[in-house]
Design a protein around this motif. Structure first.
Motif, PDB file in Angstrom:
ATOM      1  N   LEU C 321       0.827  -1.217   0.000  1.00 39.93           N
ATOM      2  CA  LEU C 321       0.000   0.000   0.000  1.00 39.93           C
ATOM      3  C   LEU C 321       0.851   1.252   0.000  1.00 39.93           C
ATOM      4  O   LEU C 321       0.508   2.263  -0.608  1.00 39.93           O
ATOM      5  CB  LEU C 321      -0.919   0.002   1.224  1.00 39.93           C
ATOM      6  N   ARG C 322       1.986   1.216   0.712  1.00 42.45           N
ATOM      7  CA  ARG C 322       2.822   2.420   0.793  1.00 42.45           C
ATOM      8  C   ARG C 322       3.527   2.723  -0.522  1.00 42.45           C
ATOM      9  O   ARG C 322       3.805   3.869  -0.837  1.00 42.45           O
ATOM     10  CB  ARG C 322       3.882   2.257   1.896  1.00 42.45           C
ATOM     11  N   MET C 324       2.595   2.084  -3.706  1.00 38.12           N
ATOM     12  CA  MET C 324       1.804   2.403  -4.901  1.00 38.12           C
ATOM     13  C   MET C 324       1.666   3.904  -5.071  1.00 38.12           C
ATOM     14  O   MET C 324       1.257   4.582  -4.133  1.00 38.12           O
ATOM     15  CB  MET C 324       0.420   1.766  -4.764  1.00 38.12           C
ATOM     16  N   PRO C 325       1.965   4.454  -6.227  1.00 34.23           N
ATOM     17  CA  PRO C 325       1.721   5.883  -6.429  1.00 34.23           C
ATOM     18  C   PRO C 325       0.228   6.158  -6.520  1.00 34.23           C
ATOM     19  O   PRO C 325      -0.556   5.283  -6.861  1.00 34.23           O
ATOM     20  CB  PRO C 325       2.405   6.168  -7.779  1.00 34.23           C
ATOM     21  N   GLY C 326      -0.172   7.395  -6.251  1.00 35.21           N
ATOM     22  CA  GLY C 326      -1.597   7.682  -6.061  1.00 35.21           C
ATOM     23  C   GLY C 326      -2.400   7.909  -7.318  1.00 35.21           C
ATOM     24  O   GLY C 326      -3.615   7.865  -7.300  1.00 35.21           O
ATOM     25  N   ASN C 406       9.190   1.470   6.273  1.00 36.05           N
ATOM     26  CA  ASN C 406      10.051   2.539   5.765  1.00 36.05           C
ATOM     27  C   ASN C 406      10.234   3.701   6.729  1.00 36.05           C
ATOM     28  O   ASN C 406      11.286   4.333   6.734  1.00 36.05           O
ATOM     29  CB  ASN C 406       9.565   3.028   4.387  1.00 36.05           C
ATOM     30  N   ILE C 417      12.257   9.519   4.049  1.00 37.33           N
ATOM     31  CA  ILE C 417      11.277   8.467   3.828  1.00 37.33           C
ATOM     32  C   ILE C 417      10.787   8.468   2.386  1.00 37.33           C
ATOM     33  O   ILE C 417      10.438   7.427   1.819  1.00 37.33           O
ATOM     34  CB  ILE C 417      10.111   8.625   4.833  1.00 37.33           C
ATOM     35  N   ASN C 418      10.793   9.651   1.763  1.00 39.31           N
ATOM     36  CA  ASN C 418      10.371   9.724   0.371  1.00 39.31           C
ATOM     37  C   ASN C 418      11.378   9.023  -0.528  1.00 39.31           C
ATOM     38  O   ASN C 418      11.007   8.316  -1.470  1.00 39.31           O
ATOM     39  CB  ASN C 418      10.203  11.183  -0.065  1.00 39.31           C
ATOM     40  N   THR C 421      11.006   5.304  -0.200  1.00 43.37           N
ATOM     41  CA  THR C 421       9.845   4.810  -0.941  1.00 43.37           C
ATOM     42  C   THR C 421      10.171   4.691  -2.421  1.00 43.37           C
ATOM     43  O   THR C 421       9.835   3.681  -3.048  1.00 43.37           O
ATOM     44  CB  THR C 421       8.653   5.760  -0.725  1.00 43.37           C
ATOM     45  N   TRP C 422      10.819   5.700  -2.975  1.00 42.76           N
ATOM     46  CA  TRP C 422      11.188   5.613  -4.389  1.00 42.76           C
ATOM     47  C   TRP C 422      12.153   4.464  -4.653  1.00 42.76           C
ATOM     48  O   TRP C 422      12.021   3.734  -5.647  1.00 42.76           O
ATOM     49  CB  TRP C 422      11.807   6.937  -4.871  1.00 42.76           C
ATOM     50  N   ARG C 425      10.252   1.332  -4.738  1.00 45.89           N
ATOM     51  CA  ARG C 425       9.393   1.216  -5.922  1.00 45.89           C
ATOM     52  C   ARG C 425      10.182   0.605  -7.069  1.00 45.89           C
ATOM     53  O   ARG C 425       9.670  -0.231  -7.812  1.00 45.89           O
ATOM     54  CB  ARG C 425       8.884   2.599  -6.343  1.00 45.89           C
TER      55      ARG C 425
END
Lengths: 261, 340, 581
Positions: C321-322, C324-326, C406, C417-418, C421-422, C425
């Protein structure tokens, strides 16, 4: 005297001398070194303001501007109040190591008197939040139950349910609160440093702030269940379940399967 | 009915048909244990096993003593002591038996390996024939192959009857099934914004620039199901310098830089509670959706798609902040009929 | 029927007489003798990795025992009450009965906190053991015929375990697990067409409602455990029916089981292991705090804590869930909202990963064209595709688990944290592919090393210099047992299929499917290292001019070959049999 002279050439003499020297140095340091601020300093005097201005020009003006009106690198300090200075400088966050979204806690650069002088100077620039009194920050006078209810709604989302700290975006973070003094806790709430919102007295009044301090004061100690594993929640619990639990059990399995000698 | 000749199923087969393969050298020689050769070592192992079982007994005794002597008390330290004592004694009681039994098996029990033959999993041809015949005979006896209507009837009846259980179960399980409730909250025109959880109303002058208030409707406790209403109605209130506000979701929805958004994340519903004062971003701790408060709470990072719905607010004549109306769209996570 | 082993000259002891009497009583009423005769001395092979499933079984028993204790004190109700117990920070606070009874259990019932912590640690270990056991079964190929059904049973147990854990830690109705339920509600609502109704179904109306905790209690205490127990029974029945697999070795074939008898060896070892598992869990519960709900507070839709994660076995979902881009949510032509930004990470991605896991045995069987029974396990290196595929799947799951943590990674390693996340991904796609390639190379490399060892023996480190001035390193050949381990495995080649057209030139039905199978089979088995055959070994021995040494010197034939190292690459030629048709 002859006995002493005889022992001067003992093999162990240098070690003993070294130990004595270390003890002496350590003792002198403990007695003479400045301690960090805890209780609120005495009321500022005009001398303090002048001394503070000198300190300011030497240490802060590069970023905050000679009149503390701010530059591109740092905001204006007019109106931030003595509380902000006492917090930022008293926790070592200021002078900032380098420009960035998070002011890191570092060893404190100034002694109590100097911090008081800086605070007095900044307070003189414009009315702002004052340093709280000892009474206002006394954990014994706060209600931890109300403190927890307030903390849960206003603070836990950044600092974690018991103040262990948490992540914000882009490398910023809300720090662990267990080692922070009650005064600094109060001042942080009052002045809203960096990313932290401002919790002025119209938002959380003085008693409510003290209740929160009372709650935090109780955290970071023994958990009834044993080691608290950092109070970080299910991720650390899962990690230890694998490392300790599966580690021990697989070790036992290897023992069972091994041929006995 | 078998299409697979399984007579060679247990044999090793591979592609090297033209080359030979190594032979299995057979069981390696049994190596005796020290305890098998030396009676003193054997006795020592036996003593070790006895010792381990004795540890277990001591553990149990310790547990009983700790149970009566160390109550949990009323402070974390005494609770911790009680937990540690009881748990530690229990661990000894259990591990003593465990290690004792295992050591006994390893060091003392006969450790000569034995071999048992495997048989093909499938039943032999004769049995299969008999089984097929039995089913055939039964089918003939029942006459079902001739009576097509019976076959259809029994299937229909049996297939239908679960409805009698499923219907009341499923029918009642969703309360009133009124999903349109998801589209509205208890905010109405004139509802005062109040602090969460105390319920004290908020004046516009209370809100300073850089502060954040967690907000509930003032009349929340009077609702029939307060938690259900709270789950839709919680709001985050911030004050920005009006010059910093780039956009809003509606004209006149903020008051002098005081701006209110739904606190329920539009991703999957966690409270979006982290307000970063300097960037005026709202960060949701669950999956890191980030919303820009100064720009109509649009999503700047993370898995959310829609901005947080804005609550239109204004001030009543006593200076308290009030809602102008309910939200103009359903709050919280998306669902199929959200826009209908 | 006497079960004593006393010599015939002495009289049976009172215990012996009692045992004999009981056995006789039962046998007369149940025919128990047959069972005892067949099972008492049943042989099971001995290897530590066969105990992983037992960790799962015994931790489940621990869960049951501690769970019964907990049900005596837990109140599964969302009715409101005010706390009057000893915990200062919650004095007077309004909370549900569920939360209040959990506090009472933890602080006022003697041994209550211990039982709660045993229960929760055991649950974490149960899931960890299932995963470890499943990995062992996967990497050794124990899911092959006749055990495919048992694999499916085990897979179902994995899913049920997830359900049991999730429903269990949500019972105390605290802020942390309550936010987990909120997320679940959000995911349910995202289901197209029926989502909002499914949400009402689960929660008995709007979230959070009044019905959830009692319903979860029934699921957690009755429905899921009943299913788990039934499936565990089936799982163990299959093990008895099929007999246990065994690792390759001398004297172990597909037609026998070599090991020790159930009674007394495994009664002692497995019985002892139960106490060990329970004991280790008790030790953890005595010393390490888990799920301190008093710190989180009773559930309220408003608060949330930093570090909001589910228990470790649900982290893959959280990470998904974290990551996935929006942007992927859209509104259809009729005005209906389709939340792909939730459907993809919460349903499609885990669906794909778990389906791959569940169907793998059947795909491998179809692609290998092998319908025989397999009771000897594979060494993972001998099945490079399977091992690499398994590692890739694990890496995919592991990256999702890390992505779910994360924020803790960000605070502990001082990262953004960004950025994390990348990074994940990208890694979610690159990582498994890279892991596959690397693992495959490692497997093939290990197989080549095995070949090398068989052909040339161990390096002894002894250097011999001949009169002519030549130096060789003496190698010690493998003994028969060492060699057997490295040459016994099946040599699987890509399948061959019948030609596309029959003798009259008519296209055969089912050719396309066969062609697909063959292509897949090539992917599985094209890259391979074949086991050494006796002919190859003989050829290797006659490689050098050192046969003379063997006959001339006084030492036993220790044939050198060190400087004649046969290039390993040269031994993996593909034969010409799989040309394109």
């Amino acid at each position: 005297m002859k006995a002493l002279a005889a022992r001067r050439h003992d093999r162990r003499a240098p070690i003993v001398l070294l130990l004595l020297a270390l003890l002496l140095t350590g003792g002198l340091y403990a007695v003479l070194a400045p301690t960090s601020a805890d209780a609120a300093p005495a009321a500022a005097s005009a001398d303090d303001v002048t001394a503070g201005e000198k300190l300011f020009q030497a240490n802060c003006a590069t970023c905050h501007g000679p009149s503390a009106a701010g530059t591109e690198s740092a905001p204006s300090l007019i109106g931030v109040g003595a509380a902000a200075v006492d917090f930022q400088v008293g926790t070592g966050r200021m002078p900032m190591q380098m420009n960035g979204p998070q002011a890191q806690v570092k060893p404190v650069q100034f002694d109590d008197e100097q911090i008081g002088q800086l605070a007095a100077f900044v307070a003189s620039l414009g009315a702002g939040p004052a340093i709280p009194t000892a009474d206002q920050v006394d954990p014994a006078k706060g209600d931890p139950a109300n403190g927890m209810a307030l903390f849960r709604t206003n603070c836990a989302m950044c600092h974690n349910a018991v103040g262990a700290g948490g992540a914000l975006s882009r490398g910023k973070f809300a720090p662990n609160l267990w080692e922070t003094t009650p005064t600094h806790l109060y001042e942080a709430m009052l002045t809203g440093p960096q990313s932290m919102p401002v919790f002025g007295d119209t938002n959380l009044n003085s008693e409510e702030k003290r209740d929160i301090i009372a709650f935090i004061d109780q955290q970071g100690n023994a958990s009834p269940g044993g080691l608290d594993l950092g109070s970080l929640g299910p991720v650390s619990e899962g990690l230890w379940a694998w490392v300790v639990g599966m580690g021990l059990l697989i070790g036992a399995a290897v023992w069972i399967g091994a041929k006995s000698s | 009915m078998s299409t697979h000749d399984n007579s060679h199923d247990l044999e090793v087969l591979d592609g090297n048909t033209s080359l030979d393969r190594f032979e299995d050298p057979g069981h390696p020689e049994h190596k005796p244990r020290r305890g098998d050769l030396d009676p003193k070592a054997n006795k020592k192992a036996e003593r070790q096993v006895l010792f381990l079982f004795a540890i277990s007994v001591l553990g149990t005794i310790g547990f009983v003593v700790a149970y009566f002597a160390l109550p949990p008390g009323d402070n974390p330290e005494s609770m911790r002591t009680s937990n540690l004592a009881l748990g530690g004694a229990l661990a000894f009681a259990l591990l003593g038996i465990g290690t004792g039994a295992i050591h006994w098996a390893k060091a003392l029990m006969n450790d000569h390996e034995k071999s048992e033959e495997r048989h093909l999993q499938a039943s032999d041809a004769e049995t299969r024939e008999a089984a097929v015949q039995a089913l055939q005979d039964g089918t003939d006896d029942s006459g079902i192959s001739r009576r097509g209507a019976l076959k259809g009837a029994v299937v229909t009846a049996v297939a239908l009857f679960p409805l009698t259980i499923a219907l009341p179960l499923i029918g009642n399980i969703g309360e009133d099934w009124n999903v349109s409730k998801l589209k509205h909250t208890m905010w109405k025109k004139g509802t005062r914004l109040a602090r969460d959880p105390s319920g004290r109303a908020i004046k516009a002058s209370d809100v300073t620039i850089g502060s954040v208030f967690h907000v509930i409707p003032e009349d929340l406790e009077e609702a029939e199901h307060p938690l259900d209403e709270k789950a839709k109605a919680v709001v985050l209130l911030v004050r920005l310098d009006p010059r910093d506000i780039k956009s809003e979701q509606g004209e006149g929805w903020s008051y002098d830089g005081i701006i209110a958004f739904s606190k329920i994340c539009t991703h999957v519903g966690c409270p979006v509670a982290l307000y970063e004062q300097q960037t005026h971003h709202l960060l949701c701790p669950c999956h890191q959706s980030t919303f820009d408060v100064a720009d109509g709470a649009r999503v700047v990072f993370g898995p959310a798609k829609r901005p947080l719905p804005q609550l239109p607010i204004t001030v009543d004549d006593e200076g308290y902040l009030i809602a102008q109306s309910d939200f103009h769209e359903p709050v919280g996570p998306s669902f199929w009929e959200r826009e209908k | 029927m006497s079960t004593t082993t006393a010599p015939t000259t002495s009289t049976p002891t009172p215990l012996g007489r009692a045992a004999a009497g009981t056995a006789d009583y039962l046998d007369q009423r149940t025919g128990l003798g047959v069972v005892v005769k067949n099972f008492a001395r049943k042989i099971f092979p001995d290897h530590w990795s066969f105990l992983l499933g037992e960790i799962a079984l015994f931790s489940f028993v621990t869960i049951l025992i501690s769970g019964v204790f907990l049900t005596m004190f837990f109140v599964p109700s969302m009715g409101e009450t005010h706390y009057t117990g000893p915990w200062d920070s919650l004095r007077g606070v309004e909370m549900s009965e569920a939360f209040s009874s959990t506090l009472r259990l933890s602080f006022e019932v003697r041994g209550g906190l211990l039982m709660r912590q045993i229960h929760h640690w055991a649950a974490l270990i149960f899931m960890a053991a299932i995963v470890t056991h499943m990995m062992r079964v996967f990497f050794t190929g124990a899911f092959r015929k006749p055990r495919e059904l048992n694999w499916v049973v085990g897979f179902t147990l994995l899913i049920l375990g997830l359900a049991a854990g999730f429903s269990g830690y949500s019972l105390p109705d605290d802020v942390l697990s309550g936010n987990g339920l909120r997320i679940t509600d959000g995911v349910i609502k995202a289901i197209p067409i029926i989502g909002s109704y499914m949400s009402y179904f689960v929660f008995g109306g709007e979230f959070p409602g009044q019905d959830l905790i009692p319903r979860l209690f029934t699921v957690h205490v009755l429905l899921v455990p009943a299913l788990i127990l039934a499936l565990i029974g089936l799982h163990l029945l299959f093990v008895v029916l099929h007999k246990h697999t065994q690792y390759p070795g001398s004297g172990r074939s597909n037609k026998n089981v070599v090991g020790f008898p159930l009674f007394p060896i495994y009664v002692a070892k497995a019985g002892g292991y139960f106490f060990t598992v329970f004991g280790v869990i008790a030790l953890m519960a005595a010393t390490m705090s888990i799920n301190p709900v008093w710190n989180y507070g009773p559930y309220d839709p408003s608060p949330v804590s930093a570090g909001a994660q589910p228990d470790w076995y649900m982290l893959f979902l959280e990470g998904s869930l974290r990551l996935m881009p929006g942007g992927a949510e859209f509104v259809t032509w009729g005005g209906y909202t389709v939340s792909l930004n939730i459907i993809i990470p919460a349903m499609i991605v885990p669906g794909i990963l778990f389906t791959l896991l569940a169907i793998y045995p059947f795909v491998e069987a179809a692609v290998t064209g092998d319908k025989r029974e397999h009771h000897v396990l594979d060494r993972p290196r001998n099945r490079p595709f399977r091992t690499s595929f398994g590692v890739a799947l694990l890496v995919a799951f592991f990256i999702l688990v890390l992505a779910g943590s994360n924020d803790l990674i960000a605070t502990h390693f001082h990262l953004s944290i960004n950025d994390i996340t990348w990074a994940f991904r990208v890694l979610f796609f690159v990582g498994p592919w890279l892991a596959f390639v690397i693992t495959k190379r490692i497997c093939l490399g290990l197989q080549r090393k095995d070949r090398e060892l068989v052909l040339h023996g161990h390096e002894t480190g002894r250097i011999v210099r001949f009169a002519s001035g030549e130096y060789i390193e003496v190698h010690k050949p493998l003994d028969a047992h060492e060699r057997w381990l490295r040459v016994q495995h099946d040599n699987i080649r890509p399948i061959e299929i019948e030609p596309a057209e029959d003798s009259r030139g008519v296209r055969r039905k089912g050719y396309q499917l066969d062609r697909l199978r063959q292509r897949l089979s090539q992917v599985f088995y094209e890259d391979r290292v074949e086991p050494v055959t006796p002919a190859e070994l003989a050829a290797a021995h006659s490689h050098g001019e050192h046969d003379e040494i063997a006959s001339e010197s006084h030492e036993p034939a220790q044939v050198g070959g060190g400087h004649h190292l046969v290039e390993p690459e040269g031994e993996t030629t593909t034969d010409g049999r799989n040309t394109q048709v």
